[in-house]
Scaffold this motif. Structure first.
Motif, PDB file in Angstrom:
ATOM      1  N   GLY A 231       0.782  -1.232   0.000  1.00 35.48           N
ATOM      2  CA  GLY A 231       0.000   0.000   0.000  1.00 35.48           C
ATOM      3  C   GLY A 231       0.811   1.279   0.000  1.00 35.48           C
ATOM      4  N   ARG A 232       2.111   1.203   0.213  1.00 33.89           N
ATOM      5  CA  ARG A 232       2.924   2.411   0.229  1.00 33.89           C
ATOM      6  C   ARG A 232       3.679   2.542  -1.091  1.00 33.89           C
ATOM      7  N   VAL A 233       3.375   3.582  -1.819  1.00 32.56           N
ATOM      8  CA  VAL A 233       3.969   3.814  -3.133  1.00 32.56           C
ATOM      9  C   VAL A 233       4.704   5.148  -3.113  1.00 32.56           C
ATOM     10  N   ASP A 234       6.001   5.118  -3.344  1.00 31.43           N
ATOM     11  CA  ASP A 234       6.808   6.336  -3.411  1.00 31.43           C
ATOM     12  C   ASP A 234       7.306   6.538  -4.848  1.00 31.43           C
ATOM     13  N   THR A 235       7.258   7.775  -5.312  1.00 36.64           N
ATOM     14  CA  THR A 235       7.761   8.107  -6.646  1.00 36.64           C
ATOM     15  C   THR A 235       9.249   8.427  -6.553  1.00 36.64           C
ATOM     16  N   LEU A 236      10.067   7.636  -7.261  1.00 35.75           N
ATOM     17  CA  LEU A 236      11.508   7.858  -7.249  1.00 35.75           C
ATOM     18  C   LEU A 236      11.943   8.889  -8.285  1.00 35.75           C
ATOM     19  N   GLY A 253      23.636   0.471 -11.233  1.00 37.05           N
ATOM     20  CA  GLY A 253      22.379   1.095 -10.825  1.00 37.05           C
ATOM     21  C   GLY A 253      21.185   0.423 -11.448  1.00 37.05           C
ATOM     22  N   LEU A 254      20.327   1.215 -12.077  1.00 34.32           N
ATOM     23  CA  LEU A 254      19.122   0.707 -12.729  1.00 34.32           C
ATOM     24  C   LEU A 254      19.072   1.192 -14.169  1.00 34.32           C
ATOM     25  N   VAL A 255      18.714   0.294 -15.069  1.00 33.04           N
ATOM     26  CA  VAL A 255      18.460   0.661 -16.458  1.00 33.04           C
ATOM     27  C   VAL A 255      16.955   0.804 -16.631  1.00 33.04           C
ATOM     28  N   VAL A 256      16.529   1.936 -17.174  1.00 32.89           N
ATOM     29  CA  VAL A 256      15.102   2.204 -17.368  1.00 32.89           C
ATOM     30  C   VAL A 256      14.884   2.525 -18.845  1.00 32.89           C
ATOM     31  N   ALA A 257      14.090   1.694 -19.522  1.00 29.16           N
ATOM     32  CA  ALA A 257      13.736   1.915 -20.926  1.00 29.16           C
ATOM     33  C   ALA A 257      12.342   2.520 -20.986  1.00 29.16           C
ATOM     34  N   VAL A 258      12.207   3.624 -21.702  1.00 30.16           N
ATOM     35  CA  VAL A 258      10.954   4.390 -21.714  1.00 30.16           C
ATOM     36  C   VAL A 258      10.527   4.671 -23.152  1.00 30.16           C
ATOM     37  N   ASN A 259       9.239   4.987 -23.301  1.00 33.27           N
ATOM     38  CA  ASN A 259       8.688   5.351 -24.605  1.00 33.27           C
ATOM     39  C   ASN A 259       7.827   6.597 -24.476  1.00 33.27           C
ATOM     40  N   LYS A 260       7.927   7.430 -25.497  1.00 33.73           N
ATOM     41  CA  LYS A 260       7.074   8.615 -25.594  1.00 33.73           C
ATOM     42  C   LYS A 260       5.784   8.216 -26.299  1.00 33.73           C
ATOM     43  N   LEU A 261       4.633   8.649 -25.745  1.00 34.25           N
ATOM     44  CA  LEU A 261       3.350   8.314 -26.339  1.00 34.25           C
ATOM     45  C   LEU A 261       2.958   9.339 -27.396  1.00 34.25           C
ATOM     46  N   ARG A 262       2.330   8.865 -28.460  1.00 35.89           N
ATOM     47  CA  ARG A 262       1.811   9.782 -29.484  1.00 35.89           C
ATOM     48  C   ARG A 262       0.600  10.538 -28.953  1.00 35.89           C
ATOM     49  N   GLU A 318      23.474   7.898  -6.054  1.00 34.83           N
ATOM     50  CA  GLU A 318      22.866   9.161  -5.634  1.00 34.83           C
ATOM     51  C   GLU A 318      21.830   9.639  -6.658  1.00 34.83           C
ATOM     52  N   TYR A 319      21.204   8.652  -7.320  1.00 34.52           N
ATOM     53  CA  TYR A 319      20.125   8.918  -8.285  1.00 34.52           C
ATOM     54  C   TYR A 319      20.562   9.869  -9.403  1.00 34.52           C
ATOM     55  N   ARG A 320      21.799   9.708  -9.827  1.00 36.74           N
ATOM     56  CA  ARG A 320      22.262  10.442 -11.002  1.00 36.74           C
ATOM     57  C   ARG A 320      21.619   9.821 -12.237  1.00 36.74           C
ATOM     58  N   ILE A 321      20.974  10.650 -13.076  1.00 35.55           N
ATOM     59  CA  ILE A 321      20.249  10.169 -14.250  1.00 35.55           C
ATOM     60  C   ILE A 321      21.062  10.472 -15.499  1.00 35.55           C
ATOM     61  N   ASP A 322      21.450   9.428 -16.226  1.00 39.48           N
ATOM     62  CA  ASP A 322      22.184   9.582 -17.486  1.00 39.48           C
ATOM     63  C   ASP A 322      21.353   8.987 -18.621  1.00 39.48           C
ATOM     64  N   ARG A 323      21.182   9.771 -19.675  1.00 39.35           N
ATOM     65  CA  ARG A 323      20.524   9.235 -20.875  1.00 39.35           C
ATOM     66  C   ARG A 323      21.571   8.493 -21.699  1.00 39.35           C
ATOM     67  N   LEU A 324      21.374   7.204 -21.884  1.00 41.53           N
ATOM     68  CA  LEU A 324      22.335   6.393 -22.619  1.00 41.53           C
ATOM     69  C   LEU A 324      22.097   6.423 -24.119  1.00 41.53           C
ATOM     70  N   ALA A 325      20.837   6.496 -24.533  1.00 41.46           N
ATOM     71  CA  ALA A 325      20.529   6.472 -25.969  1.00 41.46           C
ATOM     72  C   ALA A 325      19.139   7.025 -26.199  1.00 41.46           C
ATOM     73  N   THR A 326      18.962   7.609 -27.377  1.00 40.31           N
ATOM     74  CA  THR A 326      17.655   8.094 -27.825  1.00 40.31           C
ATOM     75  C   THR A 326      17.337   7.449 -29.158  1.00 40.31           C
ATOM     76  N   LEU A 327      16.120   6.942 -29.298  1.00 43.30           N
ATOM     77  CA  LEU A 327      15.688   6.300 -30.530  1.00 43.30           C
ATOM     78  C   LEU A 327      14.628   7.168 -31.186  1.00 43.30           C
ATOM     79  N   LYS A 328      14.948   7.740 -32.330  1.00 41.51           N
ATOM     80  CA  LYS A 328      13.988   8.562 -33.054  1.00 41.51           C
ATOM     81  C   LYS A 328      13.116   7.669 -33.923  1.00 41.51           C
ATOM     82  N   ASN A 329      11.822   7.860 -33.821  1.00 46.93           N
ATOM     83  CA  ASN A 329      10.848   7.104 -34.620  1.00 46.93           C
ATOM     84  C   ASN A 329      10.896   5.608 -34.342  1.00 46.93           C
TER      85      ASN A 329
END
Length: 727
Positions: A231-236, A253-262, A318-329
């Protein structure tokens, strides 16, 4: 397998033409500066980076297992057999090395066909040499039976529409679901379940168990969540991309793969979610997923088609966020990390598999595989390395790694077309640990008429290339830690004559210096050589050409000829194009003649201009030596010029007769002016002064002009407009 590049990468091919004094203008250079971007050929066991490098990669073998199905997820059993799941209808199959598809029994699905449209969305290996799977469309979770290894039994049926991810942690199985944004904790022994967390998202797309904590990715909020207790949800962290597709533990650390919605969620969609959620909570206790389940609103039916672009991040210390790659289209469908920390991404709609390293000094995006299908749906790991890639299209296909080949590969360029026979010289390249081969031919596609592959030395010409060939191809063999960046291959084509496509002589114009004509043309050179031009004129019956423009060649495709300095007559113009600027020793030329044009610096002559007082008729003869009379007009007493027609009604000859009766002349003194213009623009005006004792007997009204018609016995009165008068 063979990698074939898409059209959008083909557009980046760098073909550079240069000039060399050694080979004059006909020396060219085929240059590939960035093979990783060009898409200029086929790749076997070779990967390429977004920085233009080639390196040995992995060879795979295509295994076609089933038509009319799609693989969406998979895992390896302990025995090393590949399991794959997909739909629809939903299936889990064991895939052997010979390409045989062996479907396994799935218990717990509806037998009346209600689950026919669902699909296996997640298939995972867990402790105890077990495999679990989740379904979309039914909420069923199954587990492979230990007593029957060819059968999956229902573990539970969650009150949701879709199970998107499964992860084991702390002895339980956690399920990411939609469309109510719930995470369930499932007892692996009894199958009992409870809602462990309620997120604000409609779909929970990904889960990860890391260091005793459950991490979850929102499907439309872009939020990365941590759930330590029920029941406890924290936004990182919040990502600008709305959908978190995969969360994977990494040594850094953690690898996070994300997508942009149309089409991101909006307030209208959120209102629909709330109403739908109320319908579900109002259902009686114990209600399962069946045909009475309320259908979700359209906004909840998210699919890969709603993904616009993808990216992958590393959340480090220390929650440093690095963008490793960007995929266009392109969007990410799966992400995995191997034993050395390399990150593999399977994507759509290009069907590519990428690899990127977390180390900032090695941060290149490598294309590892192109699966020739719309979606590369899953990266299947075994013993810490990628062993297979699944694809979804019109058939169920797996690409299985060929372990026997090791780190070796080969790249072949597309056949290069020099457009015409050429001698091929030195081939130079940048790289190490490679062997480079070349061959030549006369056809676009290599066949038996082509030369054999010849190993090349860097910067040195070969005997075979010294012959005249129209096509060329290069092959690069790589092993171990080889690298290759690009090449250039010089060739000398046979010089070709320039081509003059058009030559236009403009109309006569008047300038301060006299009459001129604008000359323009279009010329090209097959070799791409720089051109210069010369112009000459001659009279129709002469054999002597006179140069125009002096001794200096013309460098632009236009010129102004001062025709006022030429004697009157009919002339031809000759244009000569030469590639001398690029071929000083052996230039080639082409010439083209213009149609005849008239140089007429004179003016028409008006003869025998007479006014007959009795009839009020003006007569005259207009004559020109070279040009047709193009315009006649008359003015009375200094008034406006008014166009008139000749006696025969058409201006088509070098001699025309004027016969007309002037309207409205009264007794007294008058001036009558007649103007004649020839086609070359020469103009003559003659004025006649008269004194009338009486009004002419045939005087017409002011609205009419009397023009004598030679075909009639008597003059005919015609309206001014019909007579060609200018109002």
């Amino acid at each position: 397998m063979q990698l074939r590049f898409p059209c959008n990468l083909l557009a980046l091919l760098l073909i550079i033409f240069v000039t060399s004094s050694a080979y004059a203008s006909a020396t060219r250079e085929w240059t590939e500066k960035s093979l990783g971007e060009s898409g200029a050929g086929s790749y076997e066991g070779v990967m390429y980076s977004d920085r233009g490098r080639l390196a040995p990669g992995m060879r795979t073998e295509k295994k076609l297992y089933k038509e009319d199905l799609s693989f969406w997820t998979g895992t390896y059993e302990k025995a090393g057999t590949l399991l794959a799941g997909g739909g629809s209808p939903p299936f889990i199959a064991r895939l052997n090395k010979e390409g045989v598809y062996v479907p396994l029994v799935i218990g717990g699905l509806a037998k009346d066909g209600r689950d026919a449209t669902s699909s296996v969305t997640v298939l995972r290996s867990i402790s105890g040499n077990r495999e679990v799977a989740g379904f979309s469309g039914s909420g069923v979770v199954v587990i492979k039976r230990s007593d029957k290894p060819d059968e999956f039994a229902q573990l539970c049926k969650l009150p949701v529409r879709g199970v998107w991810d499964l992860v084991e942690g702390d002895g339980f199985l956690y399920a990411a679901t939609g469309p109510l944004g719930q995470i369930f904790r499932i007892n692996l022994t009894s199958g009992t379940f409870e809602v462990w967390a309620q997120l604000k998202d409609t779909n929970v797309r990904s889960l990860c168990w890391s260091k005793g904590k459950l991490l979850a990715g929102g499907g439309d909020s872009g939020n990365l969540y941590e759930i330590r207790v029920k029941g406890r949800v924290d936004t990182l962290h919040h990502f600008d991309e709305e959908s978190i597709q995969r969360i994977v533990a990494h040594k850094d650390g953690l690898v996070v793969a994300v997508n942009k919605l149309r089409v991101p969620s909006d307030e209208k969609a959120e209102d629909s979610y709330k109403k739908y959620f109320k319908k579900l909570t109002d259902l009686p206790a114990g209600f399962g997923i069946d045909e009475k389940m309320p259908a979700p609103p359209d906004q909840m039916r998210s699919a890969a088609s709603n993904y616009a672009s993808g990216a992958v991040y590393l959340i480090g210390k220390e929650y440093r966020i690095d963008r490793l790659a960007t995929l266009k289209n392109e969007h990410v469908l799966d992400a995995r990390v191997d034993g050395e920390g390399r990150i593999y991404l399977s994507t759509g709609p290009s069907g590519r598999v990428y690899m990127v390293r977390a180390n900032p000094d090695e941060r290149e995006l490598w294309t590892v595989q192109e699966l020739e299908y719309v979606n590369a749906t899953a990266v299947i790991m075994r013993d810490g390395s990628p062993r297979a890639f699944l694809a979804a299209g019109h058939e169920a296909v797996a690409f299985v790694r060929d372990e026997k080949q090791g780190r070796s590969g080969s790249f072949k360029t597309k056949p290069y077309n020099a457009s015409r026979p050429a001698r091929w010289g030195a081939l130079s390249w940048r790289g190490s640990g490679v062997k480079v081969f070349s061959r030549n031919g006369h056809s676009p596609k290599p066949d038996g008429s082509w030369s054999k592959w010849v190993e090349r030395k860097n910067g040195v010409a070969s005997e075979e290339g010294g012959k005249a060939w129209s096509f060329a191809q290069i092959r690069i063999d790589m092993t171990g830690k080889a690298e290759f960046y690009g090449f250039s291959w010089r060739y000398a084509e046979k010089n070709q004559r320039p081509e003059i496509k058009s030559l236009t002589v403009g109309e006569r114009e008047l300038s301060k210096g006299g009459a001129v004509r604008q000359i323009s043309w279009e010329a090209t050179d097959p070799n791409g050589d720089k051109l210069e031009y010369r112009l000459a004129v001659r009279e129709e019956m002469s054999t002597l050409w006179q140069e125009v423009g002096g001794q200096t060649p013309i460098t632009e495709a236009k010129f102004t000829i001062p025709t006022g300095q030429l004697p009157d007559g009919r002339y031809h113009l000759r244009l000569t194009a030469s590639d001398t600027p690029s071929n000083y020793e052996t230039p080639l030329t082409s010439s083209r003649l213009s149609p005849l044009f008239i140089v007429n610096n004179g003016r028409p002559e008006i003869r025998n201009m007479v006014f007959d007082q009795a009839s009020g008729r003006l007569t005259a003869t207009v004559v020109d030596k070279l040009s047709i009379i193009s315009e006649l007009s008359v003015a009375v007493d200094g008034g406006d010029w008014r166009s008139i027609s000749p006696a025969d009604g058409i201006l088509d000859e070098k001699e025309e007769s004027v016969k007309l009766t002037l309207p409205g002349l009264t007794t007294g003194k008058h001036s009558i002016s007649l103007k004649a213009v020839n086609e070359s623009g020469g103009e003559t005006v003659m004025q006649l002064s008269i004194s009338l004792d009486k009004t002419p007997t045939t005087a017409a009204t002011a609205e009419q002009l009397i023009v004598d018609d030679e075909a009639a016995d008597e003059p005919v009165a015609k309206p001014l407009a019909e007579a060609g008068a200018v109002q």
